[in-house]
Design a protein around this motif. Sequence first.
Motif, short mmCIF file in Angstrom:
data_model
loop_
_atom_site.label_atom_id
_atom_site.label_comp_id
_atom_site.label_asym_id
_atom_site.label_seq_id
_atom_site.Cartn_x
_atom_site.Cartn_y
_atom_site.Cartn_z
N THR A 181 4.05 -9.14 18.32
CA THR A 181 3.70 -8.90 16.91
C THR A 181 3.52 -7.41 16.64
N LEU A 182 4.05 -6.98 15.51
CA LEU A 182 3.88 -5.60 15.07
C LEU A 182 3.06 -5.57 13.79
N LEU A 183 2.28 -4.52 13.66
CA LEU A 183 1.56 -4.25 12.41
C LEU A 183 2.16 -3.01 11.77
N LEU A 184 2.63 -3.16 10.54
CA LEU A 184 3.12 -2.02 9.77
C LEU A 184 2.05 -1.74 8.71
N SER A 185 1.27 -0.72 8.94
CA SER A 185 0.07 -0.49 8.14
C SER A 185 0.37 -0.03 6.72
N ASN A 186 -0.28 -0.69 5.77
CA ASN A 186 -0.24 -0.31 4.34
C ASN A 186 1.17 -0.09 3.82
N MET A 187 2.09 -0.91 4.26
CA MET A 187 3.49 -0.68 3.90
C MET A 187 3.83 -1.18 2.49
N TYR A 188 3.22 -2.30 2.09
CA TYR A 188 3.54 -2.84 0.76
C TYR A 188 2.61 -2.25 -0.28
N GLN A 189 3.21 -1.73 -1.33
CA GLN A 189 2.42 -1.18 -2.42
C GLN A 189 2.73 -1.94 -3.70
N ARG A 190 1.75 -2.68 -4.17
CA ARG A 190 1.94 -3.43 -5.42
C ARG A 190 2.12 -2.47 -6.59
N PRO A 191 2.94 -2.86 -7.57
CA PRO A 191 3.11 -1.99 -8.73
C PRO A 191 1.82 -1.83 -9.53
N ASP A 192 0.90 -2.80 -9.38
CA ASP A 192 -0.37 -2.71 -10.12
C ASP A 192 -1.54 -2.47 -9.17
N MET A 193 -1.27 -1.69 -8.13
CA MET A 193 -2.30 -1.50 -7.09
C MET A 193 -3.49 -0.65 -7.57
N ILE A 194 -3.26 0.21 -8.55
CA ILE A 194 -4.35 1.07 -9.01
C ILE A 194 -5.28 0.28 -9.92
N THR A 195 -4.70 -0.36 -10.92
CA THR A 195 -5.47 -1.24 -11.80
C THR A 195 -4.73 -2.57 -11.91
N PRO A 196 -5.37 -3.69 -11.56
CA PRO A 196 -4.69 -4.99 -11.59
C PRO A 196 -4.08 -5.29 -12.96
N GLY A 197 -2.80 -5.68 -12.96
CA GLY A 197 -2.15 -6.09 -14.20
C GLY A 197 -1.49 -4.98 -14.98
N VAL A 198 -1.74 -3.73 -14.62
CA VAL A 198 -1.10 -2.63 -15.34
C VAL A 198 -0.46 -1.66 -14.35
N ASP A 199 0.57 -0.95 -14.82
CA ASP A 199 1.25 -0.01 -13.94
C ASP A 199 0.50 1.34 -13.90
N ALA A 200 1.10 2.29 -13.18
CA ALA A 200 0.43 3.59 -12.99
C ALA A 200 0.24 4.34 -14.30
N GLN A 201 1.09 4.00 -15.31
CA GLN A 201 0.97 4.67 -16.61
C GLN A 201 0.02 3.92 -17.56
N GLY A 202 -0.53 2.81 -17.08
CA GLY A 202 -1.46 2.05 -17.91
C GLY A 202 -0.81 0.97 -18.76
N ASN A 203 0.50 0.75 -18.57
CA ASN A 203 1.20 -0.28 -19.35
C ASN A 203 1.09 -1.63 -18.64
N PRO A 204 0.88 -2.71 -19.41
CA PRO A 204 0.79 -4.05 -18.79
C PRO A 204 2.10 -4.42 -18.08
N ILE A 205 1.98 -5.11 -16.95
CA ILE A 205 3.16 -5.54 -16.20
C ILE A 205 3.23 -7.06 -16.25
N ASP A 206 4.43 -7.56 -16.52
CA ASP A 206 4.67 -9.00 -16.51
C ASP A 206 4.44 -9.51 -15.08
N PRO A 207 3.61 -10.56 -14.91
CA PRO A 207 3.36 -11.08 -13.56
C PRO A 207 4.63 -11.47 -12.81
N ARG A 208 5.67 -11.88 -13.58
CA ARG A 208 6.94 -12.23 -12.91
C ARG A 208 7.58 -11.00 -12.27
#
Lengths: 66, 123
Positions: free
Chosen positions: B13-40
């Motif tokens: 088993t390998l661990l790839l640390s912190n590799m996946y970055q959600r588009p709404d990782m800073i604030t849930p549900g919105v992107d880095a510019q503060g715009n809402p993101i469709d859950p799909r």
Amino acid sequence: RSRSKSSKRVSGFDMAPPASAILAGAAAAAVTAVWKVRTKMHGVILLICTRKDQGNGQVPGATPAI
Amino acid sequence: CSRLHTKPSVSPTLLLSNMYQRPDMITPGVDAQGNPIDPRKIQDHFEDFYEDLFEELNKYGEIESLNVCDNLADHMVGNVYVQFREEEYAAKALKNLSGRYYAGRPIIVDFSPVTDFREATCR
């Protein structure tokens, strides 16, 4: 789960950091280099700091540490 | 994780640390510019990442299990755990992934002691 794709996915592998990040890293390295040069002017500590770079631990023109 | 976990010298088993970055990782549900993101779109983003990862990792040997932490809390955020059928596949993947980048960020890869994800809890 099947899903339709309108365009081909672009792989994130081997996607290099943005140029701005590289420049920021280079700037940080330059600051470190300046810091090392400056420490050469401060006696005992500078001898320790420059040991790695100089190899023999001697700084040209510096007074030996007491 | 603040605990000091042991890293085995070899593992399937390998661990790839912190590799996946959600588009709404800073604030849930919105992107880095503060715009809402469709859950799909968040789901599609995750699936694109998963496929991309699977295609690359599958080059090094048969994969037994591929787990991605897509949580937003700090603990294990974005960690990827890939378990290969054989230790040698994991070693090959570790060697090939070290020093490379993913989406502009360095890939941090190590062997992981986890071999059974049903029992995988932070101890």
